[in-house]
Design a protein around this motif. Structure first.
Motif, PDB file in Angstrom:
ATOM      1  N   ASN A 143       0.820  -1.212   0.000  1.00  0.00           N
ATOM      2  CA  ASN A 143       0.000   0.000   0.000  1.00  0.00           C
ATOM      3  C   ASN A 143       0.857   1.266   0.000  1.00  0.00           C
ATOM      4  O   ASN A 143       0.443   2.303  -0.530  1.00  0.00           O
ATOM      5  CB  ASN A 143      -0.939   0.002   1.204  1.00  0.00           C
ATOM      6  N   LEU A 146       1.683   1.810  -3.539  1.00  0.00           N
ATOM      7  CA  LEU A 146       0.523   2.357  -4.252  1.00  0.00           C
ATOM      8  C   LEU A 146       0.329   3.834  -3.956  1.00  0.00           C
ATOM      9  O   LEU A 146      -0.015   4.624  -4.857  1.00  0.00           O
ATOM     10  CB  LEU A 146      -0.732   1.567  -3.863  1.00  0.00           C
ATOM     11  N   GLN A 153      -5.469   2.710  -2.312  1.00  0.00           N
ATOM     12  CA  GLN A 153      -4.977   1.606  -1.506  1.00  0.00           C
ATOM     13  C   GLN A 153      -5.948   0.432  -1.561  1.00  0.00           C
ATOM     14  O   GLN A 153      -7.149   0.596  -1.806  1.00  0.00           O
ATOM     15  CB  GLN A 153      -4.767   2.057  -0.059  1.00  0.00           C
TER      16      GLN A 153
END
Length: 300
Positions: A143, A146, A153
């Motif tokens: 995450n 990302l 996320q």
């Protein structure tokens, strides 16, 4: 004739008793840890049991009928099928790719061989804990990557659409070391003269790969595919640590369903019926693998 035959018969009898004596420890171990549990499981699958796992009421095939009508069990079979489909082909392709790279005679290639096979030295529990942190929605590595890319996320282990895929990714990573080592050993056993002759004839790399490497590696590939299929159907540890069958039973594979039915719900009869069903599925898949896959195996 009789006097000549008797020593031969006596020798065969003695050899048979000696062979049985050597096999006795293995027979005892298999009987205690394999054959008895297997027959006990089949026996309990025809009963309703008490909380201690003792047969209480004979129900015949009702446990199997219940499973075939159970939405939860059918979902477990679907999840198991998807899990096998995600992990086995991708895992073998990646392991073969790494094995082909590591088989090249380059300086320092031993370091990469060690890295590629390193997952064999990590237990399922330890590696699952590592992946649990990486999948963490707030602190996890994925995450954070990302967010650096300004992408939304993902709730990797909490979203039913992503949970099974996330567990599959961790499983591929866990199993890739074993497959890599076996395939690398198979590649190193291929006769180098075959490659030398093909180079003299002007054959390129991909032609050699298709015409020499893959056919000569087919027995090893056949072994890896068979073992990987069986292991995928029996996966448990990573499911228990990462998702515990959730969310919304999206990762409730058959083995984990058996565990929950037996040791959480104390329904040993239906759990035994699930175990027998899983055994039949693995047996059918293995037989099909031998019937269909072995035709393309070249042993010479």
């Amino acid at each position: 004739m009789t006097s000549l035959e008797k020593p031969g018969i006596w020798k065969k009898t003695t050899n048979g008793r000696t062979a049985l004596l050597y096999l006795l420890p293995s027979i005892v171990l298999f009987s205690v840890f394999v054959f008895y549990p297997m027959f006990r499981t089949i026996y309990l699958s025809f009963f309703l049991t008490d909380q201690n796992g003792n047969a209480a009421i004979w129900v015949g095939f009702e446990n199997y009928t219940y499973l075939l009508e159970s939405t939860a069990f059918l979902n477990s079979m679907k999840a198991t099928g998807l899990f096998v489909l995600y992990t086995v082909p991708i895992g073998i392709i990646l392991a073969l790719f790494f094995a082909l790279l590591a088989n090249e005679k380059l300086k320092g290639i031993g370091f990469f061989r060690t890295v590629y096979s390193s997952t064999m030295g990590i237990s399922v529990a330890a590696s699952s804990v590592i992946w649990l942190f990486m999948f963490n929605p707030s602190m996890g590595m994925f995450n954070r990557m990302l967010s650096m890319l300004n992408l939304p996320q993902i709730q990797w282990l909490l979203d039913p659409e992503w949970a099974l895929l996330s567990v599959s990714i961790s499983t591929i990573w866990m199993n890739i070391g074993f497959s890599f080592l076996i395939l690398l050993g198979g590649l190193q056993n291929i006769d180098e003269h075959l490659y030398e002759s093909s180079r003299i004839d002007g054959a390129g790399y991909f032609y050699r790969l298709r015409r020499i490497t893959l056919p000569m590696l087919s027995p090893t590939l056949f072994f890896i595919i068979t073992i990987s299929l069986i292991n995928a159907f029996q996966s448990f540890g990573q499911i228990d640590i990462l998702t515990q069958g959730g969310p919304s039973a999206s990762t409730n594979l058959i083995v984990y369903s058996i565990y929950r039915e037996a040791f959480i719900n104390y329904q040993f009869g239906t759990a035994s019926a699930q175990a027998v069903t899983l055994f039949i599925i693995i047996l059918i898949v293995t037989i099909l693998q031998f019937k269909l896959g072995e035709r393309r195996v070249h042993y010479q």
